[in-house]
Every structure is written in C-alpha cells, then in structure tokens.
Design a protein around this motif. Structure first.
Motif, PDB file in Angstrom:
ATOM      1  N   ASN A  59       0.855  -1.201   0.000  1.00 31.98           N
ATOM      2  CA  ASN A  59       0.000   0.000   0.000  1.00 31.98           C
ATOM      3  C   ASN A  59       0.885   1.244   0.000  1.00 31.98           C
ATOM      4  OD1 ASN A  59       0.523   0.793   2.924  1.00 31.98           O
ATOM      5  ND2 ASN A  59      -0.283  -1.280   3.165  1.00 31.98           N
ATOM      6  N   GLY A  60       0.255   2.397  -0.117  1.00 27.77           N
ATOM      7  CA  GLY A  60       1.013   3.639  -0.210  1.00 27.77           C
ATOM      8  C   GLY A  60       1.707   4.031   1.090  1.00 27.77           C
ATOM      9  N   THR A  61       1.082   3.679   2.205  1.00 33.21           N
ATOM     10  CA  THR A  61       1.691   3.988   3.499  1.00 33.21           C
ATOM     11  C   THR A  61       2.985   3.189   3.664  1.00 33.21           C
ATOM     12  OG1 THR A  61      -0.567   4.237   4.337  1.00 33.21           O
ATOM     13  CG2 THR A  61       1.194   4.176   5.982  1.00 33.21           C
ATOM     14  N   LEU A  64       5.883   4.630   1.730  1.00 37.53           N
ATOM     15  CA  LEU A  64       6.576   5.716   2.439  1.00 37.53           C
ATOM     16  C   LEU A  64       7.479   5.165   3.541  1.00 37.53           C
ATOM     17  CD1 LEU A  64       3.497   8.105   2.651  1.00 37.53           C
ATOM     18  CD2 LEU A  64       5.679   8.731   1.565  1.00 37.53           C
ATOM     19  N   THR A  85      -2.116  17.327   4.723  1.00 36.08           N
ATOM     20  CA  THR A  85      -2.017  16.122   3.889  1.00 36.08           C
ATOM     21  C   THR A  85      -2.768  15.013   4.603  1.00 36.08           C
ATOM     22  OG1 THR A  85      -0.493  14.443   2.953  1.00 36.08           O
ATOM     23  CG2 THR A  85       0.234  15.536   4.957  1.00 36.08           C
ATOM     24  N   PHE A  86      -2.836  13.851   3.980  1.00 31.31           N
ATOM     25  CA  PHE A  86      -3.427  12.682   4.623  1.00 31.31           C
ATOM     26  C   PHE A  86      -2.421  12.150   5.653  1.00 31.31           C
ATOM     27  CE2 PHE A  86      -4.342   7.967   4.336  1.00 31.31           C
ATOM     28  CZ  PHE A  86      -5.461   8.028   5.142  1.00 31.31           C
ATOM     29  N   ALA A  88      -1.232   9.418   6.438  1.00 31.07           N
ATOM     30  CA  ALA A  88      -0.253   8.388   6.055  1.00 31.07           C
ATOM     31  C   ALA A  88       1.155   8.979   5.921  1.00 31.07           C
ATOM     32  CB  ALA A  88      -0.660   7.727   4.739  1.00 31.07           C
ATOM     33  N   THR A  89       1.231  10.211   5.421  1.00 28.72           N
ATOM     34  CA  THR A  89       2.532  10.860   5.222  1.00 28.72           C
ATOM     35  C   THR A  89       3.314  10.906   6.536  1.00 28.72           C
ATOM     36  OG1 THR A  89       1.369  12.311   3.642  1.00 28.72           O
ATOM     37  CG2 THR A  89       3.655  12.879   4.186  1.00 28.72           C
ATOM     38  N   VAL A 131       4.548  16.654  -0.597  1.00 30.89           N
ATOM     39  CA  VAL A 131       3.327  15.932  -0.998  1.00 30.89           C
ATOM     40  C   VAL A 131       2.732  16.647  -2.205  1.00 30.89           C
ATOM     41  CG1 VAL A 131       1.061  15.129  -0.235  1.00 30.89           C
ATOM     42  CG2 VAL A 131       2.914  15.383   1.443  1.00 30.89           C
ATOM     43  N   ASP A 157       5.809  12.212  -1.855  1.00 29.78           N
ATOM     44  CA  ASP A 157       4.536  11.531  -1.629  1.00 29.78           C
ATOM     45  C   ASP A 157       3.673  11.830  -2.856  1.00 29.78           C
ATOM     46  OD1 ASP A 157       2.010  10.673  -1.000  1.00 29.78           O
ATOM     47  OD2 ASP A 157       2.138  11.225   1.114  1.00 29.78           O
ATOM     48  N   ALA A 159       1.144   9.930  -3.905  1.00 28.53           N
ATOM     49  CA  ALA A 159      -0.045   9.071  -3.812  1.00 28.53           C
ATOM     50  C   ALA A 159      -1.257   9.660  -4.544  1.00 28.53           C
ATOM     51  CB  ALA A 159      -0.399   8.828  -2.346  1.00 28.53           C
ATOM     52  N   GLN A 160      -1.242  10.991  -4.747  1.00 30.52           N
ATOM     53  CA  GLN A 160      -2.375  11.632  -5.432  1.00 30.52           C
ATOM     54  C   GLN A 160      -1.973  12.149  -6.809  1.00 30.52           C
ATOM     55  OE1 GLN A 160      -4.132  14.604  -2.818  1.00 30.52           O
ATOM     56  NE2 GLN A 160      -4.415  13.134  -1.153  1.00 30.52           N
ATOM     57  N   SER A 181       0.329   5.269  -4.195  1.00 28.26           N
ATOM     58  CA  SER A 181      -0.711   4.401  -3.643  1.00 28.26           C
ATOM     59  C   SER A 181      -1.620   3.975  -4.792  1.00 28.26           C
ATOM     60  CB  SER A 181      -1.533   5.170  -2.615  1.00 28.26           C
ATOM     61  OG  SER A 181      -2.755   4.499  -2.349  1.00 28.26           O
ATOM     62  N   LYS A 186      -7.653   6.188  -5.972  1.00 27.92           N
ATOM     63  CA  LYS A 186      -6.564   7.013  -6.519  1.00 27.92           C
ATOM     64  C   LYS A 186      -6.653   7.044  -8.051  1.00 27.92           C
ATOM     65  CE  LYS A 186      -4.966   7.367  -2.338  1.00 27.92           C
ATOM     66  NZ  LYS A 186      -4.365   8.320  -1.462  1.00 27.92           N
ATOM     67  N   GLY A 194      -2.702  -1.345  -2.592  1.00 29.84           N
ATOM     68  CA  GLY A 194      -1.482  -1.526  -3.374  1.00 29.84           C
ATOM     69  C   GLY A 194      -0.662  -0.261  -3.302  1.00 29.84           C
TER      70      GLY A 194
HETATM   71  C1  LIG Z   1      -3.696   7.752  -0.120  1.00 28.28           C
HETATM   72  C2  LIG Z   1      -2.537   8.471   0.391  1.00 28.28           C
HETATM   73  C3  LIG Z   1      -1.467   7.813   1.031  1.00 28.28           C
HETATM   74  C4  LIG Z   1      -1.496   6.380   1.492  1.00 28.28           C
HETATM   75  O1  LIG Z   1      -1.874   5.433   0.626  1.00 28.28           O
HETATM   76  P1  LIG Z   1      -2.521   4.040   1.121  1.00 28.28           P
HETATM   77  O2  LIG Z   1      -2.345   3.198  -0.088  1.00 28.28           O
HETATM   78  O3  LIG Z   1      -3.949   4.327   1.439  1.00 28.28           O
HETATM   79  O4  LIG Z   1      -1.748   3.537   2.276  1.00 28.28           O
HETATM   80  C5  LIG Z   1      -0.352   8.560   1.378  1.00 28.28           C
HETATM   81  N1  LIG Z   1      -0.297   9.878   1.148  1.00 28.28           N
HETATM   82  C6  LIG Z   1      -1.306  10.555   0.576  1.00 28.28           C
HETATM   83  C7  LIG Z   1      -1.161  12.027   0.355  1.00 28.28           C
HETATM   84  C8  LIG Z   1      -2.462   9.880   0.179  1.00 28.28           C
HETATM   85  O5  LIG Z   1      -3.470  10.568  -0.376  1.00 28.28           O
END
Ligand SMILES: *Cc1c(COP(=O)(O)O)cnc(C)c1O
Length: 372
Positions: A59-61, A64, A85-86, A88-89, A131, A157, A159-160, A181, A186, A194
């Motif tokens: 996953n995206g987390t 990172l 930001t979300f 997860a960062t 990000v 980051d 992810a977006q 991510s 996404k 993923g």
């Molecule tokens: C979605 C997202 C993530 C994490 O991704 P996951 O796959 O949900 O773990 C990290 N950073 C940002 C900015 C995101 O939007």
C-alpha cells in the motif's frame, strides 16, 4: 441528477471482460504472490514515471515507510513535511522512529511553501517529504537545491499524483524516491490495497524490495529484518490493464477541470484551483475555495452533486499528534483552508451532460452568508 464525488466502477465493458479473463487465468496459474504480472507491472509502472525502477509494495503507506527505511531514516532524525495532507505521510515518519517537523503550505498551490523550508532545517533533519497534493506537483527544483545543500533525502509523496509533471518531468523520480498508492480511489487504483516506490536508483529499489519481503536474500536467508508488504498478483494484473488507460483518464480529468474553471470565471464567491506554470496537474481532486464553503456544499448537495472536504482538520491539530505540542495558530494557511476548501466530482467517467450540470450549479451559486 445524482453525481458521485468519486466513481471507481469500471465503465468500459471491454476492460471489465479483460480483467475478468486475466483474473480467471491467474486463478488457474495459482501464482498469487509475485510472478510475471507483478514483475511486468513494476517495469511498466516505472516506465510510466519516466523511467527508473519500481518496487511494488502492499500500500502507499508502506511505500513511504519502506522508502524512509531504505534511505536509513530512523530514530534521532527529523523529517520535514506539511500539516495539510493525509495522515499516512506522517504515520510513516513515526513508524520508522523519526520525528515529524511541519512547514505550512502555500496559500495558492496548497503544497509545501518552499520559502519556509530552510528555516525548518536543523542539524537533525534527514529528509523532506513533499506531498503533490490533489495531483499538483510541488515546486521541486528549490526543494532539491536545499536538499543538496544540507545533504537531505527527498521522498515524494505522489499518492495523489500519478502521471503529474513538473517542468515536463513525471513526478516520482524527481527526488531520491517517489511513493505511490493504488488504493481504489486514486488516479490509478486496484481492487484493493497496493502501492509502489519508484526511484532512479536501482540499489535503493533493490533495498525496498528486500525490506518488503522479510529482508530476504534467499527464501530462508534474511539479510536484514524486513516486513511483509508485497503487491499481490491480482492487484498487479488489474493495475497493468488500468495503467494503459491512465493517460486518457488524466486527459479527461484535465478537460473537466478546464470546464469547471471556465464556469467559475464570473463567480467571485468560488475560486478554482491555482495551477502553477511548472505544473501538469492531474486533478486527483478538483478543490475549489469559497468564503461560504458550507453553503456551497449545501447548494451542490441539494442538486444531487456530492462533494467532500479534504481535509477538515490539519495534522498538527489532530488528537493523534497532541504529544507533538503544536497549537492552533501554528500553521495559519492550513488552518484557514480547512474552512474554505471543497472537493467536487472530477472522475474521468463523468459524462458531458453531468459536467455541464455541475458547471451550471457552480455558475448559479450566490451565498447568503459569508465567512471571512
Ligand atoms: C492515499 C494516500 C497515502 C497512502 O496510501 P494508502 O495506499 O492508502 O496507504 C499517502 N499519502 C497521501 C497524500 C495519500 O493521499
């Protein structure tokens, strides 16, 4: 009319059939972890980021976390990122044992305000995580210059921001590592979780691959202690098929964004996103700003148009980070934006009729109340 904020349905019947037959073939092959689909996806995804290498992860987390670990960021180190930001960062920074340091965002780009960055660098700073929020790349050149000057690592980051470009170069491979991510919503999303780390450094990607697979150098020989964070072959197969459409979907998102922006020219109560001259924005989200955000939200919802607030509370004010000792007033741009921001539908599957309907709803809006 009912318009969802995000639409993850596969609308193309051919794609649906292709995914179905590919998954069916994989069931018979019993290749569920690793294998050809995962390897091919890695190559194709790296290619789509403008070259370099790719480590597919869970996953995206984790992307990172593993990028930070592979770059040897850990206890005693400080990592600079934004409070807008979300989570997860910043979770990733804490998971590796490092300390979170925030700098505020720029009021127009909503990305890291680069003019504040150097002041935030201390002797303990080890890395920066810019990000690319909502799909607009950060101003990477000055970030990379400062990183070079202070010997810091840069982890994007992204992810977006699949396919977004900074001065004509795709994000992800601009810093030391880029993290993506493939969460279903996404711009490139699987049928589950993923993620991926990409980099120009083959060595770094080999390290991430190893850490993501129990630190293995052979099946039961462990060079280091890793974790289990692998992209499974079902996700890789879905992502490979969807990746071929990513550029087309991005173009559609950009065309919708352009129509919304045009519809807003005459409305002084709603400000469309500001696009930096260096940026190819991929509109993971299309966020407008309004001094009457809540009223705008009610207006759109009354017309069947879903919208959402990304994000309602900046990270420095989250209960989870009370121990960091930040307080209200510390990051004023982020704090002001949470009252004004609104995300409206920008899925590539929106029809022209739906887009026109949203445009007229935006055009008509005139608030009865104004907040500052
Ligand atoms: C979605 C997202 C993530 C994490 O991704 P996951 O796959 O949900 O773990 C990290 N950073 C940002 C900015 C995101 O939007």
């Amino acid at each position: 009319m009912k318009i969802p904020l995000i639409d993850v349905k596969i609308s193309d019947p051919n794609m649906r059939t292709e995914i179905g037959s590919t998954l069916s073939r994989l069931i018979d092959s019993t290749s569920f972890i690793g294998g050809e689909e995962v390897n091919k996806f890695s190559e194709e995804f790296a290619e789509s980021c403008g070259g370099g290498y790719c480590a597919p992860v869970g996953n995206g987390t984790d992307a990172l976390i593993l990028a930070l670990r592979a770059l040897k960021v850990g206890p005693g180190d400080e990592v600079i990122t934004v409070p807008y930001t979300f989570i997860a960062t910043t979770e990733a920074i804490s998971v590796v044992g490092a300390t979170i340091r925030f700098v505020d965002i720029h009021p127009k780009s909503y990305n890291m305000d680069v003019s504040l960055l150097e002041k935030a660098i201390t002797k303990k700073t080890k890395a920066i995580i810019p990000v690319h929020l909502y799909g607009q790349p950060c101003d990477m050149d000055p970030i990379m210059d400062l990183a070079k000057k202070h010997k810091l690592k840069v982890i994007e980051d992204a992810a977006q921001a699949h396919g977004a470009e900074y001065k004509g170069r795709r994000v992800g491979t601009l810093g030391d590592a880029g993290c993506f991510s493939f969460y279903p919503t996404k711009n490139l999303g699987g049928f589950g979780d993923g993620g991926a780390v990409v980099s120009q450094s083959k060595e770094l990607i080999e390290k991430v691959n190893q850490l993501a697979n129990h630190g293995r150098s052979e099946h039961y020989y462990h060079e280091v202690e890793g974790i289990n964070s692998r992209l499974d072959s079902f996700q890789a197969a879905v992502l490979r098929i969807k990746l071929r459409k990513l550029d087309e979907w991005t173009d559609r998102r950009r065309a919708i964004a352009e129509q919304y922006t045009k519809a807003l020219v005459q409305n002084s109560f709603i400000t469309p996103p500001h696009i930096e001259s260096y940026a190819k924005h991929v509109f993971h989200l299309f966020c407008v700003e309004s001094p009457s955000r809540d009223e705008l939200m009610r207006h759109l919802k009354s017309k069947g148009i879903s919208c959402g607030v990304y994000y309602p509370l900046p990270l420095h004010l989250q209960p989870a980070y009370a121990h960091l000792g930040y307080k209200k007033g510390d990051f004023l741009i982020s704090e002001r934006l949470i009252e004004r921001i609104l995300s409206i539908p920008v899925s590539p599957s929106l029809t022209d009729t739906q887009v026109e309907y949203v445009c007229s709803a935006l055009h008509q809006f005139s608030p009865k109340t104004l907040i500052k």
